[in-house]
Design an enzyme around this catalytic site. Structure first.
Site, PDB file in Angstrom:
ATOM      1  N   HIS A   1       0.944  -1.247   0.122  1.00 29.98           N
ATOM      2  CA  HIS A   1      -0.028  -0.025  -0.142  1.00 29.98           C
ATOM      3  C   HIS A   1       0.844   1.200  -0.004  1.00 29.98           C
ATOM      4  O   HIS A   1       1.300   1.804   1.086  1.00 29.98           O
ATOM      5  CB  HIS A   1      -0.912  -0.160   1.029  1.00 29.98           C
ATOM      6  CG  HIS A   1      -1.889   0.766   1.093  1.00 29.98           C
ATOM      7  ND1 HIS A   1      -1.921   2.284   1.545  1.00 29.98           N
ATOM      8  CD2 HIS A   1      -3.255   0.778   0.816  1.00 29.98           C
ATOM      9  CE1 HIS A   1      -3.222   2.783   1.596  1.00 29.98           C
ATOM     10  NE2 HIS A   1      -4.050   2.075   0.742  1.00 29.98           N
TER      11      HIS A   1
ATOM     12  N   ILE B   1       1.579   5.030   1.466  1.00 32.25           N
ATOM     13  CA  ILE B   1       0.527   6.042   2.117  1.00 32.25           C
ATOM     14  C   ILE B   1       0.173   5.193   3.206  1.00 32.25           C
ATOM     15  O   ILE B   1      -0.506   3.991   2.978  1.00 32.25           O
ATOM     16  CB  ILE B   1      -0.607   6.490   1.332  1.00 32.25           C
ATOM     17  CG1 ILE B   1       0.192   7.459   0.031  1.00 32.25           C
ATOM     18  CG2 ILE B   1      -1.719   7.110   1.977  1.00 32.25           C
ATOM     19  CD1 ILE B   1      -0.697   7.860  -0.919  1.00 32.25           C
TER      20      ILE B   1
ATOM     21  N   GLY C   1      -6.115   4.849   5.703  1.00 32.83           N
ATOM     22  CA  GLY C   1      -6.740   5.435   6.801  1.00 32.83           C
ATOM     23  C   GLY C   1      -7.677   4.364   7.519  1.00 32.83           C
ATOM     24  O   GLY C   1      -8.020   4.566   8.489  1.00 32.83           O
ATOM     25  N   VAL C   2      -8.048   3.121   6.913  1.00 27.22           N
ATOM     26  CA  VAL C   2      -8.461   2.186   7.708  1.00 27.22           C
ATOM     27  C   VAL C   2      -7.892   1.829   9.100  1.00 27.22           C
ATOM     28  O   VAL C   2      -8.212   1.550  10.168  1.00 27.22           O
ATOM     29  CB  VAL C   2      -8.897   1.045   7.022  1.00 27.22           C
ATOM     30  CG1 VAL C   2      -7.754   0.210   6.321  1.00 27.22           C
ATOM     31  CG2 VAL C   2     -10.066   0.260   7.636  1.00 27.22           C
TER      32      VAL C   2
ATOM     33  N   GLU D   1      -8.500   2.272  13.070  1.00 25.50           N
ATOM     34  CA  GLU D   1      -8.163   1.129  13.940  1.00 25.50           C
ATOM     35  C   GLU D   1      -7.125   1.502  15.073  1.00 25.50           C
ATOM     36  O   GLU D   1      -7.708   1.090  16.195  1.00 25.50           O
ATOM     37  CB  GLU D   1      -7.755  -0.075  13.182  1.00 25.50           C
ATOM     38  CG  GLU D   1      -7.380  -1.284  14.114  1.00 25.50           C
ATOM     39  CD  GLU D   1      -8.390  -1.762  14.839  1.00 25.50           C
ATOM     40  OE1 GLU D   1      -8.055  -2.462  16.030  1.00 25.50           O
ATOM     41  OE2 GLU D   1      -9.677  -1.885  14.398  1.00 25.50           O
TER      42      GLU D   1
END
Length: 137
Positions: A47, A53, A56-57, A61
């Site tokens: 990723h 980067i 966002g998930v 979390e």
């Protein structure tokens, strides 16, 4: 300042899914914690290769784990049950320190509503309202 050992005493998460490296402050209804985002983090192999980067998930979390540090009693497992109004404001790239800030804004029985924000270099990266509960073991 509390280290990773303190974090592991408070929540059951472990590497590679422990997303909080330390706690900088904790009170009755608020907590601040952090995650050091490094270039060799395994997530960057996929990723995105060549343009790392932080997902966002995973920021969400990490915020939920910070809420667990604040709210959990020993012997319970946190359950993340909802996200409201999540907004992603800036891209998080290594190397940096991602700072989590959570504040309890409501509680109904075993459900807690959390105002959650994440910052990098003092700039807002993510904001959301999280719903968390716990499972007795």
């Amino acid at each position: 300042m509390k280290d990773k050992e303190y974090v592991q005493e408070r929540i059951p998460h472990r590497d590679p899914f422990l997303l909080v490296d330390g706690v900088t402050s904790i009170g009755e209804t608020e907590a601040k914690a952090y995650r050091d985002i490094l270039e060799d983090d395994p997530v960057f192999r996929g990723h995105f290769p060549g343009c790392p980067i932080y997902p966002g998930v995973l920021i969400i979390e990490g915020l939920a784990q910070t809420a667990g540090i604040l709210l959990l009693k020993p012997g319970t497992t946190p359950l993340f049950v909802g996200i409201e109004r999540a907004r992603f404001k800036t891209i998080v790239k290594p190397p940096c320190r991602l700072e989590y800030s959570i504040r309890l804004i409501g509680r109904k029985m075993n459900l807690a509503k959390i105002d959650a924000t994440a910052f990098v270099d003092g700039k807002l990266s993510v904001k959301a309202v999280l719903l968390v509960t716990s499972l007795e073991q």
